[in-house]
Design a protein around this motif. Structure first.
Motif, PDB file in Angstrom:
ATOM      1  N   ALA A 184       0.828  -1.202   0.000  1.00 56.42           N
ATOM      2  CA  ALA A 184       0.000   0.000   0.000  1.00 56.42           C
ATOM      3  C   ALA A 184       0.867   1.259   0.000  1.00 56.42           C
ATOM      4  N   LEU A 185       1.938   1.261   0.803  1.00 57.79           N
ATOM      5  CA  LEU A 185       2.824   2.427   0.828  1.00 57.79           C
ATOM      6  C   LEU A 185       3.548   2.609  -0.510  1.00 57.79           C
ATOM      7  N   ASN A 186       3.969   1.501  -1.134  1.00 57.42           N
ATOM      8  CA  ASN A 186       4.631   1.597  -2.444  1.00 57.42           C
ATOM      9  C   ASN A 186       3.687   2.165  -3.496  1.00 57.42           C
ATOM     10  N   ARG A 187       2.396   1.841  -3.407  1.00 60.07           N
ATOM     11  CA  ARG A 187       1.424   2.411  -4.353  1.00 60.07           C
ATOM     12  C   ARG A 187       1.314   3.918  -4.161  1.00 60.07           C
ATOM     13  N   LEU A 223       3.083  12.437  -9.755  1.00 56.76           N
ATOM     14  CA  LEU A 223       2.538  13.780  -9.567  1.00 56.76           C
ATOM     15  C   LEU A 223       3.608  14.862  -9.693  1.00 56.76           C
ATOM     16  N   PHE A 224       4.785  14.645  -9.076  1.00 58.14           N
ATOM     17  CA  PHE A 224       5.757  15.742  -9.096  1.00 58.14           C
ATOM     18  C   PHE A 224       6.830  15.586 -10.165  1.00 58.14           C
ATOM     19  N   HIS A 225       6.671  14.609 -11.095  1.00 59.17           N
ATOM     20  CA  HIS A 225       7.727  14.464 -12.090  1.00 59.17           C
ATOM     21  C   HIS A 225       7.774  15.653 -13.052  1.00 59.17           C
ATOM     22  N   ARG A 226       6.627  16.319 -13.285  1.00 59.50           N
ATOM     23  CA  ARG A 226       6.631  17.480 -14.179  1.00 59.50           C
ATOM     24  C   ARG A 226       7.059  18.746 -13.455  1.00 59.50           C
ATOM     25  N   PHE A 227       6.668  18.849 -12.194  1.00 58.71           N
ATOM     26  CA  PHE A 227       6.959  20.055 -11.417  1.00 58.71           C
ATOM     27  C   PHE A 227       7.537  19.650 -10.062  1.00 58.71           C
ATOM     28  N   PRO A 228       8.843  19.495  -9.966  1.00 63.83           N
ATOM     29  CA  PRO A 228       9.449  19.072  -8.699  1.00 63.83           C
ATOM     30  C   PRO A 228       9.146  20.016  -7.541  1.00 63.83           C
ATOM     31  N   ASP A 229       8.819  21.282  -7.864  1.00 61.46           N
ATOM     32  CA  ASP A 229       8.582  22.256  -6.801  1.00 61.46           C
ATOM     33  C   ASP A 229       7.334  21.932  -5.983  1.00 61.46           C
ATOM     34  N   ILE A 230       6.456  21.052  -6.490  1.00 59.54           N
ATOM     35  CA  ILE A 230       5.238  20.733  -5.728  1.00 59.54           C
ATOM     36  C   ILE A 230       5.458  19.556  -4.786  1.00 59.54           C
ATOM     37  N   ARG A 231       6.707  19.074  -4.692  1.00 57.12           N
ATOM     38  CA  ARG A 231       6.997  17.906  -3.847  1.00 57.12           C
ATOM     39  C   ARG A 231       6.482  18.104  -2.418  1.00 57.12           C
ATOM     40  N   ASP A 232       6.681  19.339  -1.859  1.00 57.72           N
ATOM     41  CA  ASP A 232       6.290  19.587  -0.468  1.00 57.72           C
ATOM     42  C   ASP A 232       4.783  19.700  -0.295  1.00 57.72           C
ATOM     43  N   GLN A 233       4.039  19.736  -1.394  1.00 54.80           N
ATOM     44  CA  GLN A 233       2.578  19.800  -1.285  1.00 54.80           C
ATOM     45  C   GLN A 233       1.935  18.412  -1.286  1.00 54.80           C
ATOM     46  N   ILE A 234       2.739  17.371  -1.467  1.00 55.38           N
ATOM     47  CA  ILE A 234       2.221  16.003  -1.574  1.00 55.38           C
ATOM     48  C   ILE A 234       2.720  15.207  -0.372  1.00 55.38           C
ATOM     49  N   HIS A 235       1.818  14.604   0.358  1.00 53.62           N
ATOM     50  CA  HIS A 235       2.163  13.899   1.599  1.00 53.62           C
ATOM     51  C   HIS A 235       1.614  12.479   1.562  1.00 53.62           C
ATOM     52  N   ILE A 236       2.431  11.547   2.018  1.00 52.58           N
ATOM     53  CA  ILE A 236       2.002  10.146   2.140  1.00 52.58           C
ATOM     54  C   ILE A 236       1.619   9.873   3.585  1.00 52.58           C
ATOM     55  N   VAL A 237       0.407   9.425   3.793  1.00 54.02           N
ATOM     56  CA  VAL A 237      -0.067   9.075   5.137  1.00 54.02           C
ATOM     57  C   VAL A 237       0.233   7.600   5.375  1.00 54.02           C
ATOM     58  N   ALA A 238       0.914   7.295   6.457  1.00 60.47           N
ATOM     59  CA  ALA A 238       1.332   5.915   6.748  1.00 60.47           C
ATOM     60  C   ALA A 238       0.498   5.328   7.886  1.00 60.47           C
ATOM     61  N   PRO A 239       0.222   4.024   7.802  1.00 59.18           N
ATOM     62  CA  PRO A 239      -0.418   3.362   8.945  1.00 59.18           C
ATOM     63  C   PRO A 239       0.482   3.509  10.175  1.00 59.18           C
ATOM     64  N   PRO A 240      -0.088   3.516  11.411  1.00 56.95           N
ATOM     65  CA  PRO A 240      -1.477   3.155  11.736  1.00 56.95           C
ATOM     66  C   PRO A 240      -2.459   4.310  11.712  1.00 56.95           C
ATOM     67  N   ALA A 241      -2.118   5.408  11.035  1.00 64.87           N
ATOM     68  CA  ALA A 241      -3.056   6.522  10.977  1.00 64.87           C
ATOM     69  C   ALA A 241      -4.356   6.123  10.276  1.00 64.87           C
ATOM     70  N   TYR A 242      -4.352   5.048   9.512  1.00 61.05           N
ATOM     71  CA  TYR A 242      -5.546   4.526   8.856  1.00 61.05           C
ATOM     72  C   TYR A 242      -5.314   3.041   8.593  1.00 61.05           C
ATOM     73  N   ASP A 243      -6.342   2.325   8.168  1.00 64.43           N
ATOM     74  CA  ASP A 243      -6.258   0.888   7.901  1.00 64.43           C
ATOM     75  C   ASP A 243      -6.023   0.668   6.406  1.00 64.43           C
ATOM     76  N   PRO A 244      -4.826   0.213   5.990  1.00 63.21           N
ATOM     77  CA  PRO A 244      -4.568   0.035   4.547  1.00 63.21           C
ATOM     78  C   PRO A 244      -5.342  -1.112   3.928  1.00 63.21           C
TER      79      PRO A 244
END
Length: 615
Positions: A534-537, A545-566
């Motif tokens: 799930a994390l690799n996906r 998402l950020f391959h065209r515009f690297p500057d948006i990297r900080d606007q994209i966040h990955i939420v990791a368990p256990p914050a939710y049920d994958p």
């Protein structure tokens, strides 16, 4: 004399007993607990012996060991078995295993070294083979003899000096092979075939011929999963070993039942020679340990001695580590040409920046530069550059060319990374990347002839009388779906993700949280491995998402368990749907969800007020 006659008779009986054994039919507490009905199951560390074609149908690497004491109740000897095996998998190449088995007693050792290979052909069929080294040995050092009065007169001598072994040796080595096949027309049904001891080597010490050969064994069978937790199986075995003038054909039947959670299983089996039952415990954690036990009660004359056999085996399963992703990028925003307005014959300096947006080092790559000539078509503007400098994840490398135009015109030059230039304008590279749409960029410039005549400037002005603002939005479904056990973003989502990345670039106060999910029915039911998938996906979606515009990297966040049920279902469990809808339901569960928020307003909730008279 009686004492030593017993020794010689016991030794001869042991030799005949071992000749009758077949290695592929004697190991694995799980298989033996099912009455030896395993040729169409073969999905664990014992698959190399029961059917090597089964090795390439499961992904876990396995380390398996077994020890058993045979025929408890037989006195004056300790007959046992030992087994050690390792199976490894390679993508696209197949699976291989190495196995060592031993049957041993006080004065007899039988050793088998087996090298196995299996390969899937398509998604439903697999073939396999074994190469086996066989060695039988009488343990001379364990033979004891104490001379008694009258031995010489009665012709009794030290068995360790027996002329038979002096002439033929105390050990024998042979070679043979096995082949297997397995067919899975669907998730529930499996059909298996195994032929063992193809060359039937003569393992007798004196080379007595047919009577000393390892018998050819052919086994065919089928298994079928009922409700994913009940596994009945049926085998028929042919053994080219005559008894009462006929070759042996025996049926075997067995069944296995897994309790909820698939941590505990019980099983039982039957064939004309024995009745068996057993059980399994499997941890299904990051350290995935499986312990199997089997009790075998012989139905032959051996049971009259009270002899029984107990089998105990253990298997460690290791999922292969997730593959780091390759992703090189060369984008239009990172290309430049100077001067933008050149004169014929003036060198033009063209620059491009290659970025490593992936997770693996790239040691060598090629970069091409080309354009479309009105008369010649697509041509290389310069020889393809081969960069032999390591590019680490997140690193950048500037590539530079110098080109001189021979005629005037407006030019559009393309640069492409991981491209050897033989198929321009199409990419032709050697690196398997998660996203190859970001490998190409372009830059434009104009070439003029030398100026002639005079130029008289005239004052010009531009007056804007009206400005019309048109805002157009494209509807977005913020969910990305994946194939089973895959974390590569399908091409059909590339356009949608490019629209989202463009909107993030234009709205720097907007952020996105990515939540990756897996489906236990089609991605595997081990939570720790499902969580990694799930994390690799989520990581794969972020990379796109950020391959065209690297500057948006900080606007994209990955939420990791256990914050939710994958493993949370989006469309319910597979069993809640009709058979024809299950594949679509499982596909909706293999996903990444995107949720947006405005920076500084994460905890705000919108409220919409309606007029009490509104419909």
């Amino acid at each position: 004399m009686y004492k030593y006659s017993v020794i010689l008779i016991s030794l001869l009986s042991m030799v005949l007993f071992v000749w009758a054994l077949n290695v592929e039919d004697e190991y694995g507490a799980r298989a033996l607990g099912m009455g030896r009905t395993f040729v169409a199951v073969a999905d664990d560390g014992y698959s190399a012996l029961w059917n090597p074609a089964g090795m390439d149908f499961f992904k876990e690497r396995t380390l398996t060991a077994m020890f058993s004491r045979l025929y408890w109740g037989v006195d004056n000897d300790a007959i046992g078995q030992g087994f050690l095996s390792y199976i490894h998998h390679w993508d696209g190449i197949g699976s291989a295993g190495i196995t060592v088995t031993q049957l041993f007693s006080n004065i007899w050792w039988e050793t088998r070294a087996v090298f196995s290979y299996g390969k899937r052909i398509g998604g439903k069929f697999s073939v396999g083979m074994n190469m086996k080294l066989l060695r039988n040995e009488v343990v001379k050092s364990n033979i004891t003899y104490t001379e008694q009065p009258g031995d010489i007169e009665h012709g009794i001598s030290n068995p360790a000096e027996d002329p038979f072994f002096a002439a033929n040796g105390w050990s024998k080595i042979g070679f043979t092979g096995d082949v297997g096949a397995m067919y899975k027309p669907n998730r529930k049904l499996t059909i298996g075939l195994m032929a063992a001891n193809l060359t039937q080597p003569d393992m007798s010490f004196a080379g007595i011929g047919a009577e000393g050969k390892e018998p050819l064994s052919i086994r065919v069978g089928a298994s079928y999963w009922i409700k994913d937790n009940i596994l009945p199986a049926f085998d028929i075995r042919y053994l080219n070993d005559e008894v009462n003038g006929k070759n042996i054909i025996r049926p075997n039947i067995g069944v296995e039942y897994w309790f909820a959670g698939k941590n505990i299983a019980v099983r039982s089996g039957f064939n004309p020679e024995e009745y068996a039952f057993g059980f399994t415990y499997r941890s299904r954690k990051s350290l995935d340990l499986q312990v199997d036990y089997a009790f075998i009660y012989p139905l032959s004359d051996v049971r009259q001695t009270g002899a029984t056999s107990h089998k105990l085996s253990a298997t460690l399963r290791f999922l292969p580590p997730p593959k780091p992703l390759f992703d090189l990028a060369l984008r239009t925003t990172n290309m430049s040409a100077y001067p933008q307005n050149a004169i014929i014959g003036e060198p033009i300096n063209i620059k491009a920046v290659v970025e490593n947006l992936g997770e693996r080092d790239v040691d060598e790559y090629k970069v091409s530069l080309y354009y479309e000539d009105p008369e010649q078509g697509w041509v290389l503007a310069a020889p393809v550059k081969t960069v032999k400098e390591k590019l680490e994840p997140g690193a950048k490398k500037e590539i530079e060319w110098s080109w001189t135009a021979g005629q005037k015109g407006h030019y559009q030059f393309f640069a492409a990374v991981d491209d050897d230039g033989i198929a321009i304008p199409n990419l032709h590279g050697s690196i398997s990347e998660i996203d190859e749409d970001n490998n190409k960029g372009f830059v434009e410039f104009t070439v003029f002839p030398l100026p002639e005549g005079t130029v008289s400037p005239v004052e010009n002005s531009l007056e804007i009388s009206q400005v019309t603002l048109i805002r157009e939005e494209e509807p977005i479904v913020p969910v990305i779906f994946f194939d089973p056990m895959e974390h590569r973003v399908d091409d059909r989502f590339q356009h949608m993700l490019s629209v989202i990345s463009e909107r993030l670039r234009k709205n720097p106060d907007i952020h996105i949280n990515l939540y990756g999910y897996y489906n236990p029915e089609s991605d595997g039911d081990i939570y720790e491995f499902g969580e990694k998938l799930a994390l690799n996906r989520a990581k794969a979606v972020r990379s796109v998402l950020f391959h065209r515009f690297p500057d948006i990297r900080d606007q994209i966040h990955i939420v990791a368990p256990p914050a939710y049920d994958p493993a949370h279902y989006r469309s319910g469990k597979s069993e809640d749907h009709l058979p024809e809808d299950r594949a679509r339901a499982e596909a909706e569960n293999r996903r990444v969800e995107m949720r947006t928020y405005v920076e500084g307003f994460q905890d705000w909730e919108p409220t919409v007020f309606f007029n009490k008279n509104s419909a």
